[in-house]
Design a protein around this motif. Structure first.
Motif, mmCIF file in Angstrom:
data_model
loop_
_atom_site.group_PDB
_atom_site.id
_atom_site.type_symbol
_atom_site.label_atom_id
_atom_site.label_comp_id
_atom_site.label_asym_id
_atom_site.label_seq_id
_atom_site.Cartn_x
_atom_site.Cartn_y
_atom_site.Cartn_z
ATOM 1 N N GLY A 1 -12.440 3.364 -1.488
ATOM 2 C CA GLY A 1 -12.022 4.669 -0.988
ATOM 3 C C GLY A 1 -10.530 4.758 -1.186
ATOM 4 N N CYS A 2 -10.051 5.974 -1.380
ATOM 5 C CA CYS A 2 -8.610 6.071 -1.620
ATOM 6 C C CYS A 2 -8.056 7.244 -0.850
ATOM 7 C CB CYS A 2 -8.322 6.217 -3.102
ATOM 8 S SG CYS A 2 -6.561 6.216 -3.447
ATOM 9 N N PRO A 3 -7.830 7.118 0.429
ATOM 10 C CA PRO A 3 -8.212 5.995 1.286
ATOM 11 C C PRO A 3 -9.643 6.171 1.793
ATOM 12 C CG PRO A 3 -6.942 7.575 2.519
ATOM 13 C CD PRO A 3 -7.043 8.119 1.131
ATOM 14 N N GLY B 1 -1.479 5.322 2.594
ATOM 15 C CA GLY B 1 -2.654 6.139 2.864
ATOM 16 C C GLY B 1 -3.672 5.356 3.663
ATOM 17 N N CYS B 2 -3.973 4.155 3.185
ATOM 18 C CA CYS B 2 -4.970 3.344 3.874
ATOM 19 C C CYS B 2 -4.495 2.958 5.268
ATOM 20 C CB CYS B 2 -5.272 2.099 3.060
ATOM 21 S SG CYS B 2 -6.235 2.464 1.610
ATOM 22 N N SER C 1 0.828 -1.203 0.000
ATOM 23 C CA SER C 1 0.000 0.000 0.000
ATOM 24 C C SER C 1 0.865 1.256 0.000
ATOM 25 C CB SER C 1 -0.891 -0.031 1.234
ATOM 26 O OG SER C 1 -1.027 1.239 1.787
ATOM 27 N N CYS C 2 0.268 2.377 -0.445
ATOM 28 C CA CYS C 2 1.004 3.643 -0.462
ATOM 29 C C CYS C 2 1.050 4.232 0.926
ATOM 30 C CB CYS C 2 0.347 4.624 -1.401
ATOM 31 S SG CYS C 2 -1.126 5.358 -0.703
ATOM 32 N N GLY D 1 -9.567 -0.046 0.888
ATOM 33 C CA GLY D 1 -9.075 0.833 -0.164
ATOM 34 C C GLY D 1 -9.359 0.239 -1.523
ATOM 35 N N VAL D 2 -9.293 1.085 -2.560
ATOM 36 C CA VAL D 2 -9.601 0.554 -3.885
ATOM 37 C C VAL D 2 -8.463 -0.288 -4.437
ATOM 38 C CG1 VAL D 2 -11.224 2.372 -4.479
ATOM 39 C CG2 VAL D 2 -8.813 2.667 -5.002
ATOM 40 N N CYS D 3 -7.261 -0.095 -3.918
ATOM 41 C CA CYS D 3 -6.124 -0.868 -4.434
ATOM 42 C C CYS D 3 -6.356 -2.372 -4.392
ATOM 43 C CB CYS D 3 -4.853 -0.529 -3.674
ATOM 44 S SG CYS D 3 -4.102 0.965 -4.242
HETATM 45 S S1 SF4 Z 1 -6.375 2.762 -2.000
HETATM 46 FE FE1 SF4 Z 1 -5.362 4.732 -2.314
HETATM 47 S S2 SF4 Z 1 -4.677 5.302 -0.250
HETATM 48 FE FE2 SF4 Z 1 -5.129 3.117 -0.196
HETATM 49 S S3 SF4 Z 1 -3.215 2.121 -0.641
HETATM 50 FE FE3 SF4 Z 1 -4.276 2.348 -2.587
HETATM 51 S S4 SF4 Z 1 -3.485 4.270 -3.438
HETATM 52 FE FE4 SF4 Z 1 -2.977 4.238 -1.249
#
Ligand code: SF4
Ligand code: SF4
Ligand code: SF4
Lengths: 168, 324, 145
Positions: C122-124, C27-28, C24-25, C91-93
């Motif tokens: 959600g992002c996030p 954010g979540c 994950s980035c 999250g949408v990822c």
């Molecule tokens: S859903 Fe958005 S915030 Fe969450 S890990 Fe993926 S890119 Fe990052």
């Protein structure tokens, strides 16, 4: 002795916790970027949103009934690009965040819309019932003219605008 | 024969076993609830630890490939059994007197060390590096806190024994009776250093912030408990609940038994434990951060050791002088 | 109600959460930490505890698009979680790939590899949305016990 005063304050004031999920959630900020809403009646059909969407969540498809719009929320990153560039704000983000769903509903999490076909008032050919792009038309169109323009297919719309330009 | 039934009841029903378990879990629930309140949250229901135990009962126990299965599964059993016995060893002022056949204060000290040892064995048997780190931390901490507690116990024994005019007594019942007759030791300035040293001992023994170093969730992922799941983990939770009761009631018996009997005495005893938990555990837990193992080690070798040594000297001098 | 059913009802009130960060980035994960730590969203009311070890977990929260690099580790950790368990994609990822969809470096969507039960887009996703999703997961957890 800072923490003691904190304790006293917390005990006196009671918990800060929101009642959700046992009660209603607290009011959502107005500008929260949540679920996408699409209004087919005001869409220009320019497909800008589909091109610009960074995650490819938007898809326009030609069907016998017209052109369908689909935005699949499980891949939308709620960036707001589509709304920002949409000339008529036919696509916009609501502040609805109730998107959690069971796996079985995963592919139903879409915002769906249909831009219906129309029969051209001039030539009787097929066209899409989209809002005409009138931003650059000089002098500005009256509301009546917009309705007339809208009832035509793209070719006849061009003719209509040209003939209007020659009139005065 | 009747005697052995009495012991069995003491170990399995009251004050050991079910009663102590219920009390320990309720104390833990109260601790969590009040901690949440102090932090401005609502917190879990009071019965949450019971739910946790029941839930763990429904889960599967997994044994890691690298673990030695027998030791891995025996460790929680040994720890829990030792604590069951230990509860039965501690008198409740005016309510329950342990059978002198089970053992005395010295046996209790040994029993108190067993959960720590069980955790160490569990950590090393699980074959996980985090377990091994937890093992070494637990050992260092035990080395640090076991010394002071022995001195504290000896100070109390000396104080009571000499005041009664004979050799130091290691019978908890006698210590409790003496205090019921002559006033609790917390009110006696001579015993204050010992009480203070004990106050440091009990968060360390119970593995509570700031001394939860071996089981630090954020550092070593709960250390020795890392590889445990399901009923085996539930046993460890039960063990620590019982241990809380043992250490708290030991503190109550050593320093603050009340001259009450019957139902009132029992209620007062439970109330004392609750107050001790809320002040000594919850408030400290919420307001302090975790120490590093080297800090804790040095800390224990400094203050509690000093305090307990002082208490021993003062108790010996005072009581001997008073008796002479 | 039988004793067993009653016990199961009690047990259902103690779900422990475990997070797997599958590339994950962050954010979540920040939102998950917010949900866990801020008094405003106190999740302990639901009996929820975040646990450090996969062996203690009941509800698995997976964030991130499951990068190729992390695939093996994530599958191994997932297998360490004792049954019964409920899987939640946060999250949408993990649900579709989100912004990384169709990238050469990710294995999203994760439902190709894990039996996902609940999705939280959600992002996030914002903390109340996460709580809503976890509440949905609790329904499944109750049935699965
Ligand atoms: S859903 Fe958005 S915030 Fe969450 S890990 Fe993926 S890119 Fe990052
Ligand atoms: S908000 Fe962003 S990701 Fe979502 S549909 Fe619009 S452009 Fe695409
Ligand atoms: S929604 Fe807006 S941007 Fe998208 S096609 Fe319609 S008018 Fe164009």
């Amino acid at each position: 002795m800072n923490f003691l005063s904190l304790f006293a304050r917390n005990l006196r004031r009671g918990p800060y916790t929101e009642p959700f999920p046992f009660g209603p959630p607290s009011p959502t900020p107005k500008r929260l970027r949540g679920r996408i809403a699409f209004d087919a009646a005001t869409c220009e059909g320019c497909l800008l949103c589909e091109k610009l969407c960074p995650s490819g969540a938007i898809k326009f498809t030609r069907t016998p009934e017209g052109m369908t719009f689909d935005c699949w929320h499980p891949t939308c990153v709620f960036c707001g690009t589509c709304e920002f560039y949409c000339p008529t704000k036919a696509i916009h983000q609501t502040n609805d965040w109730h998107l959690a769903h069971f796996q079985s509903e995963k592919f139903g999490m879409t915002e769906h819309g249909l831009i219906p076909n129309l029969v051209c008032a001039d030539c009787g050919g097929k066209g899409l019932n989209t809002v005409p792009n009138t931003a650059k038309v000089r002098p500005p169109l009256s509301a009546e003219e917009v309705v007339q323009l809208r009832a035509r297919c793209p070719k006849c719309r061009n003719k209509f605008l040209k003939s209007r330009g020659k009139k005065p | 024969m009747a005697n052995s039934y009495a012991i069995l009841i003491a170990v399995l029903l009251f004050p050991g076993g079910l009663f102590a378990l219920a009390l320990g879990l309720t104390l833990k629930g109260a601790d969590r609830r009040v901690a949440a309140r102090l932090q401005g949250r609502v917190g879990p229901p009071l019965t949450q630890p019971f739910f946790d135990i029941v839930k763990l009962g429904f889960k599967r126990t997994m044994v890691p490939d690298t673990a030695s299965e027998t030791v891995f599964l025996a460790a929680p059993l040994v720890g829990t059994a030792s604590m069951l016995l230990a509860v039965a060893l501690i008198p409740i002022a005016g309510v329950y007197n342990p059978d002198p056949q089970i053992g005395n204060l010295l046996v209790l000290l040994y029993l108190l060390a067993i959960p720590g040892v069980a955790l160490m064995i569990a950590g090393s048997a699980s074959g996980s590096p985090y377990g091994a780190i937890g093992f070494s931390r637990e050992m260092a901490l035990m080395l640090a806190y076991e010394g002071p507690i022995v001195l504290v116990v000896i100070a109390v024994a000396l104080r009571t024994g000499l005041a009664e005019g004979h050799f130091p007594t290691f019978s908890l019942a006698e210590i409790v009776h003496y205090q019921q007759a002559h006033g609790a030791f917390v009110l006696d300035p001579v015993m204050w250093p010992a009480a203070a040293a004990f106050a440091f001992f009990y968060p360390a023994n119970l593995g509570i912030v700031p001394f939860d170093i071996p089981e630090a969730e954020t550092e070593v992922l709960e250390g020795p408990l890392l590889e445990y799941s399901g009923p085996a983990l539930a046993l460890f939770k039960i063990m620590s609940a019982l241990k809380a009761v043992v250490v708290l009631s030991l503190g109550v018996a050593l320093f603050m038994p009340l001259p009450l009997t019957g139902g009132v005495g029992l209620a007062a005893w439970v109330g004392q434990q609750l107050v001790l938990v809320l002040i000594g555990v919850t408030a400290v837990r919420v307001s302090r951060g975790r120490m590093r193992i080297d800090q804790a080690f040095v800390f224990f070798l400094k203050w509690p050791l000093l305090l307990s040594a002082a208490s021993l000297a003062v108790a010996a001098y005072y009581t001997a002088g008073g008796a002479l | 109600m039988t004793v067993l059913a009653r016990l199961k009802n009690l047990a259902a009130r103690s779900p422990w959460l475990y997070r797997i960060n599958a590339g994950s980035c962050n954010g979540c994960d920040v939102e998950l930490a917010t949900t866990a730590l801020i008094p405003r969203y106190d999740v302990e009311r639901l009996g929820i505890q975040y646990c450090g070890s996969p062996r203690h977990a009941d509800i698995v929260l997976i964030t991130g698009p499951l990068t190729k690099h992390v695939l093996e580790a994530a599958t191994r950790i997932y297998a360490e979680i004792p049954d019964p368990k409920v899987t939640v994609a946060v999250g949408v990822c993990p649900i579709s790939g989100g912004i990384y969809r169709e990238s050469y470096a990710v294995c999203a969507p994760i439902d190709q590899y894990f039996p996902v039960d609940v999705n939280i887009p959600g992002c996030p996703p914002r903390p109340p949305a996460i709580i809503e999703g976890v509440a949905k997961a609790l329904e499944i957890w109750r049935q699965r016990l």
